[in-house]
Design a protein around this motif. Structure first.
Motif, PDB file in Angstrom:
ATOM      1  N   GLN A  95     -11.357   1.605  10.900  1.00 49.50           N
ATOM      2  CA  GLN A  95     -10.819   2.248   9.707  1.00 49.50           C
ATOM      3  C   GLN A  95      -9.344   2.635   9.881  1.00 49.50           C
ATOM      4  O   GLN A  95      -8.941   3.765   9.669  1.00 49.50           O
ATOM      5  CB  GLN A  95     -11.674   3.456   9.298  1.00 49.50           C
ATOM      6  N   THR A  96      -8.570   1.642  10.291  1.00 52.08           N
ATOM      7  CA  THR A  96      -7.125   1.825  10.409  1.00 52.08           C
ATOM      8  C   THR A  96      -6.416   0.678   9.715  1.00 52.08           C
ATOM      9  O   THR A  96      -6.956  -0.428   9.592  1.00 52.08           O
ATOM     10  CB  THR A  96      -6.664   1.881  11.881  1.00 52.08           C
ATOM     11  N   VAL A  97      -5.216   0.952   9.280  1.00 55.08           N
ATOM     12  CA  VAL A  97      -4.411  -0.065   8.624  1.00 55.08           C
ATOM     13  C   VAL A  97      -3.021  -0.056   9.252  1.00 55.08           C
ATOM     14  O   VAL A  97      -2.427   1.007   9.440  1.00 55.08           O
ATOM     15  CB  VAL A  97      -4.355   0.165   7.099  1.00 55.08           C
ATOM     16  N   LEU A  98      -2.541  -1.232   9.625  1.00 53.51           N
ATOM     17  CA  LEU A  98      -1.236  -1.375  10.262  1.00 53.51           C
ATOM     18  C   LEU A  98      -0.206  -1.672   9.173  1.00 53.51           C
ATOM     19  O   LEU A  98      -0.317  -2.670   8.455  1.00 53.51           O
ATOM     20  CB  LEU A  98      -1.271  -2.512  11.283  1.00 53.51           C
ATOM     21  N   VAL A  99       0.777  -0.786   9.041  1.00 52.85           N
ATOM     22  CA  VAL A  99       1.762  -0.924   7.963  1.00 52.85           C
ATOM     23  C   VAL A  99       3.178  -0.913   8.535  1.00 52.85           C
ATOM     24  O   VAL A  99       3.418  -0.457   9.653  1.00 52.85           O
ATOM     25  CB  VAL A  99       1.614   0.214   6.923  1.00 52.85           C
ATOM     26  N   LYS A 100       4.092  -1.435   7.718  1.00 53.12           N
ATOM     27  CA  LYS A 100       5.509  -1.421   8.093  1.00 53.12           C
ATOM     28  C   LYS A 100       6.327  -1.147   6.838  1.00 53.12           C
ATOM     29  O   LYS A 100       5.834  -1.236   5.705  1.00 53.12           O
ATOM     30  CB  LYS A 100       5.925  -2.749   8.729  1.00 53.12           C
ATOM     31  N   ASP A 101       7.574  -0.792   7.049  1.00 55.14           N
ATOM     32  CA  ASP A 101       8.466  -0.484   5.934  1.00 55.14           C
ATOM     33  C   ASP A 101       8.883  -1.781   5.245  1.00 55.14           C
ATOM     34  O   ASP A 101       9.240  -2.758   5.922  1.00 55.14           O
ATOM     35  CB  ASP A 101       9.696   0.248   6.458  1.00 55.14           C
ATOM     36  N   PRO A 102       8.837  -1.840   3.914  1.00 52.14           N
ATOM     37  CA  PRO A 102       9.224  -3.081   3.218  1.00 52.14           C
ATOM     38  C   PRO A 102      10.676  -3.460   3.442  1.00 52.14           C
ATOM     39  O   PRO A 102      11.042  -4.632   3.327  1.00 52.14           O
ATOM     40  CB  PRO A 102       8.944  -2.766   1.744  1.00 52.14           C
ATOM     41  N   SER A 136       6.076  -1.100  13.104  1.00 52.61           N
ATOM     42  CA  SER A 136       4.861  -0.827  12.335  1.00 52.61           C
ATOM     43  C   SER A 136       4.175   0.413  12.898  1.00 52.61           C
ATOM     44  O   SER A 136       4.454   0.847  14.019  1.00 52.61           O
ATOM     45  CB  SER A 136       3.909  -2.035  12.383  1.00 52.61           C
ATOM     46  N   ILE A 137       3.273   0.964  12.102  1.00 55.36           N
ATOM     47  CA  ILE A 137       2.542   2.159  12.504  1.00 55.36           C
ATOM     48  C   ILE A 137       1.141   2.090  11.900  1.00 55.36           C
ATOM     49  O   ILE A 137       0.934   1.470  10.858  1.00 55.36           O
ATOM     50  CB  ILE A 137       3.263   3.442  12.039  1.00 55.36           C
ATOM     51  N   ARG A 138       0.202   2.710  12.587  1.00 58.34           N
ATOM     52  CA  ARG A 138      -1.193   2.693  12.111  1.00 58.34           C
ATOM     53  C   ARG A 138      -1.502   3.963  11.332  1.00 58.34           C
ATOM     54  O   ARG A 138      -1.224   5.067  11.787  1.00 58.34           O
ATOM     55  CB  ARG A 138      -2.168   2.555  13.274  1.00 58.34           C
ATOM     56  N   LEU A 139      -2.129   3.754  10.153  1.00 55.75           N
ATOM     57  CA  LEU A 139      -2.673   4.859   9.370  1.00 55.75           C
ATOM     58  C   LEU A 139      -4.199   4.796   9.463  1.00 55.75           C
ATOM     59  O   LEU A 139      -4.783   3.724   9.565  1.00 55.75           O
ATOM     60  CB  LEU A 139      -2.241   4.754   7.907  1.00 55.75           C
ATOM     61  N   ARG A 140      -4.811   5.955   9.407  1.00 50.87           N
ATOM     62  CA  ARG A 140      -6.272   6.015   9.500  1.00 50.87           C
ATOM     63  C   ARG A 140      -6.841   6.635   8.233  1.00 50.87           C
ATOM     64  O   ARG A 140      -6.289   7.597   7.704  1.00 50.87           O
ATOM     65  CB  ARG A 140      -6.700   6.854  10.710  1.00 50.87           C
ATOM     66  N   TRP A 141      -7.953   6.069   7.724  1.00 51.22           N
ATOM     67  CA  TRP A 141      -8.640   6.705   6.607  1.00 51.22           C
ATOM     68  C   TRP A 141     -10.024   7.161   7.061  1.00 51.22           C
ATOM     69  O   TRP A 141     -10.654   6.518   7.900  1.00 51.22           O
ATOM     70  CB  TRP A 141      -8.738   5.761   5.404  1.00 51.22           C
ATOM     71  N   ASP A 142     -10.458   8.295   6.544  1.00 56.12           N
ATOM     72  CA  ASP A 142     -11.774   8.846   6.904  1.00 56.12           C
ATOM     73  C   ASP A 142     -12.818   8.639   5.819  1.00 56.12           C
ATOM     74  O   ASP A 142     -14.005   8.541   6.100  1.00 56.12           O
ATOM     75  CB  ASP A 142     -11.642  10.354   7.195  1.00 56.12           C
ATOM     76  N   VAL A 181       4.223  -2.112   3.508  1.00 55.46           N
ATOM     77  CA  VAL A 181       3.699  -3.470   3.585  1.00 55.46           C
ATOM     78  C   VAL A 181       2.573  -3.483   4.613  1.00 55.46           C
ATOM     79  O   VAL A 181       2.745  -3.007   5.743  1.00 55.46           O
ATOM     80  CB  VAL A 181       4.798  -4.475   3.981  1.00 55.46           C
ATOM     81  N   VAL A 182       1.412  -4.004   4.225  1.00 54.05           N
ATOM     82  CA  VAL A 182       0.243  -4.026   5.110  1.00 54.05           C
ATOM     83  C   VAL A 182       0.285  -5.282   5.970  1.00 54.05           C
ATOM     84  O   VAL A 182       0.319  -6.403   5.456  1.00 54.05           O
ATOM     85  CB  VAL A 182      -1.065  -3.981   4.287  1.00 54.05           C
ATOM     86  N   ASP A 183       0.289  -5.081   7.288  1.00 50.21           N
ATOM     87  CA  ASP A 183       0.247  -6.210   8.223  1.00 50.21           C
ATOM     88  C   ASP A 183      -1.183  -6.589   8.580  1.00 50.21           C
ATOM     89  O   ASP A 183      -1.510  -7.768   8.710  1.00 50.21           O
ATOM     90  CB  ASP A 183       1.009  -5.865   9.509  1.00 50.21           C
ATOM     91  N   ALA A 184      -2.042  -5.584   8.781  1.00 47.42           N
ATOM     92  CA  ALA A 184      -3.431  -5.847   9.186  1.00 47.42           C
ATOM     93  C   ALA A 184      -4.297  -4.649   8.816  1.00 47.42           C
ATOM     94  O   ALA A 184      -3.806  -3.523   8.705  1.00 47.42           O
ATOM     95  CB  ALA A 184      -3.516  -6.125  10.683  1.00 47.42           C
ATOM     96  N   LEU A 230       0.845  -1.192   0.000  1.00 47.26           N
ATOM     97  CA  LEU A 230       0.000   0.000   0.000  1.00 47.26           C
ATOM     98  C   LEU A 230       0.880   1.241   0.000  1.00 47.26           C
ATOM     99  O   LEU A 230       1.809   1.336   0.820  1.00 47.26           O
ATOM    100  CB  LEU A 230      -0.882   0.018   1.250  1.00 47.26           C
ATOM    101  N   PRO A 231       0.567   2.268  -0.785  1.00 47.31           N
ATOM    102  CA  PRO A 231      -0.305   2.139  -1.963  1.00 47.31           C
ATOM    103  C   PRO A 231       0.482   1.579  -3.114  1.00 47.31           C
ATOM    104  O   PRO A 231       1.703   1.422  -3.028  1.00 47.31           O
ATOM    105  CB  PRO A 231      -0.716   3.578  -2.230  1.00 47.31           C
TER     106      PRO A 231
END
Length: 386
Positions: free
Chosen positions: A95-102, A202-208, A86-89, A74-75
């Motif tokens: 409405q959050t997505v847990l991502v990490k650096d590839p 990892s860190i969480r991103l939020r979409w509205d 890289v999406v972990d969860a 993502l994206p």
């Protein structure tokens, strides 16, 4: 045949049931879920894997793709501003997505000033002050006291130095870094979901947008539906019928239909069996003779009539029809009518004939008795006697 309307009705009902099942299933599975790998996150609206899911299965800016290691990326377009994650969860309810650096070094990504742009589908983050410490090789991670708030950033540490980090307001961590002679500086670290207490992997991103929380709270799925006035978000049932459930329901409704088919086949077999048995009995007797010993002709005919569903005349009525024995001279009521049209044998002396009163046609008594038990009409003129 009377059973034909029944089969037709059951077939129509079965088809309608399958249509209902299909419509419910299709409404819930227009955009089926996908995964890049068995252990990867579930991808469904507002996200979509653009290579395998339709255009309406995702929301603008939330496309993902699968890399050659079956990771969810993502994206999928770097120009969105975030680069690759890289999406972990994915938490669809919040409405959050847990991502990490590839590359496995998220702190390095977080220290970049241009991490987020206006093209990002995620709201601009809030920044938290972190203190970064560049310590000498004489400092080891085992020297960090428990619950000190100091975290080793392994991906930034090289052989001759160890990089550590902590929240800037943590006095205990600051004191430890100073005591170890670490060179420190402060950096603004972005966060979207909650202030970080460390620089984890990892860190969480939020979409509205789109806002699908109401659908998730109702245990339903969010979908994009196109109207003339423009796109609109709608909620659809979370589950249609699974493949197993569809087969179970279809089997349930097919069972009575199959029972009727096998019952009808059994009915035909019984009918053929009885007909063959009676034909054999008839072929083994001479014209005008009584049924073989031990065979109740009337009982056999009643059984046959009940089995094949043929309606004839009852025995009492048949016995009321005139019955005459042919004399020694072989005289008949109508000399020219000397052949029984049922068995096609000539009338012989001493044989019993029975006359149907309404039409005056006569036949061998045994032949016409069998006939009238299964048919309520004269075999010659077909006048109804019932």
């Amino acid at each position: 045949m009377a059973s034909s309307p029944i089969f037709s009705s059951m077939s129509l009902f079965f088809v309608l049931v399958l249509q209902v099942i299909s419509s419910k299933t299709s409404s819930a599975q227009v955009c089926p879920t996908r995964n890049c790998s068995a252990s990867g996150p579930e991808i469904r609206f507002p996200f979509r894997i653009r290579e395998v899911q339709g255009e309406n299965c995702g929301y603008e800016g939330l496309d993902v793709s699968c890399d050659n290691r079956n990771r969810t990326i993502l994206p999928s377009v770097k120009s969105r501003g975030l680069g690759y994650f890289v999406v972990d969860a994915i938490d669809y309810a919040n409405q959050t997505v847990l991502v990490k650096d590839p590359d496995g070094c998220l702190p390095k990504r977080l220290l970049k000033a241009n991490l987020v742009s206006s093209y990002s589908p995620f709201p601009a983050p809030v920044y938290e002050n972190f203190m970064i410490g560049n310590c000498s090789s004489a400092v080891y991670s085992s020297m960090i006291p428990p619950r000190s708030g100091v975290e080793v950033v392994d991906c930034l540490s090289l052989g001759h130095r160890m990089v550590v980090a902590s929240v800037a307001e943590d006095d205990l961590a600051r004191s430890w870094m100073l005591n170890q002679g670490c060179r420190t500086w402060t950096a603004l670290i972005p966060w979207w979901w909650q202030p970080p207490t460390n620089l984890s992997g990892s860190i969480r991103l939020r979409w509205d947008q789109p806002n699908c929380k109401l659908c998730e709270e109702a245990d339903e799925r969010c979908m994009l539906k196109n109207f003339k006035t423009g796109p609109k978000i709608v909620c659809v049932p979370k589950h249609g019928f699974s493949t197993g459930a569809q087969l179970a329901i279809a089997s349930l409704f097919m069972l009575p239909w199959l029972v009727c088919i096998f019952g009808f086949i059994w009915f035909l077999k019984v009918r053929v069996f009885i007909r063959r048995g009676l034909d054999q009995i008839s072929s083994n007797r001479t014209p005008g003779s009584a049924p073989p010993n031990g065979v109740n002709g009337e009982a056999v005919e009643v059984t046959r009539r009940d089995a094949v569903g043929v309606m004839g005349i009852d025995s009492v009525t048949i016995e009321s029809y005139p019955k005459t024995q042919i004399d020694d001279l072989g005289q008949l009521p109508r000399p020219n009518d000397d052949v029984c049209t049922i068995c096609l044998s000539k009338y012989e002396r001493d044989e019993m004939i029975r006359t149907i009163p309404e039409c005056k046609h006569y036949f061998h008594a045994y032949c016409i008795d069998l006939w009238l038990r299964k048919n309520a009409s004269c075999p010659l003129c077909r006048n109804n006697k019932g």
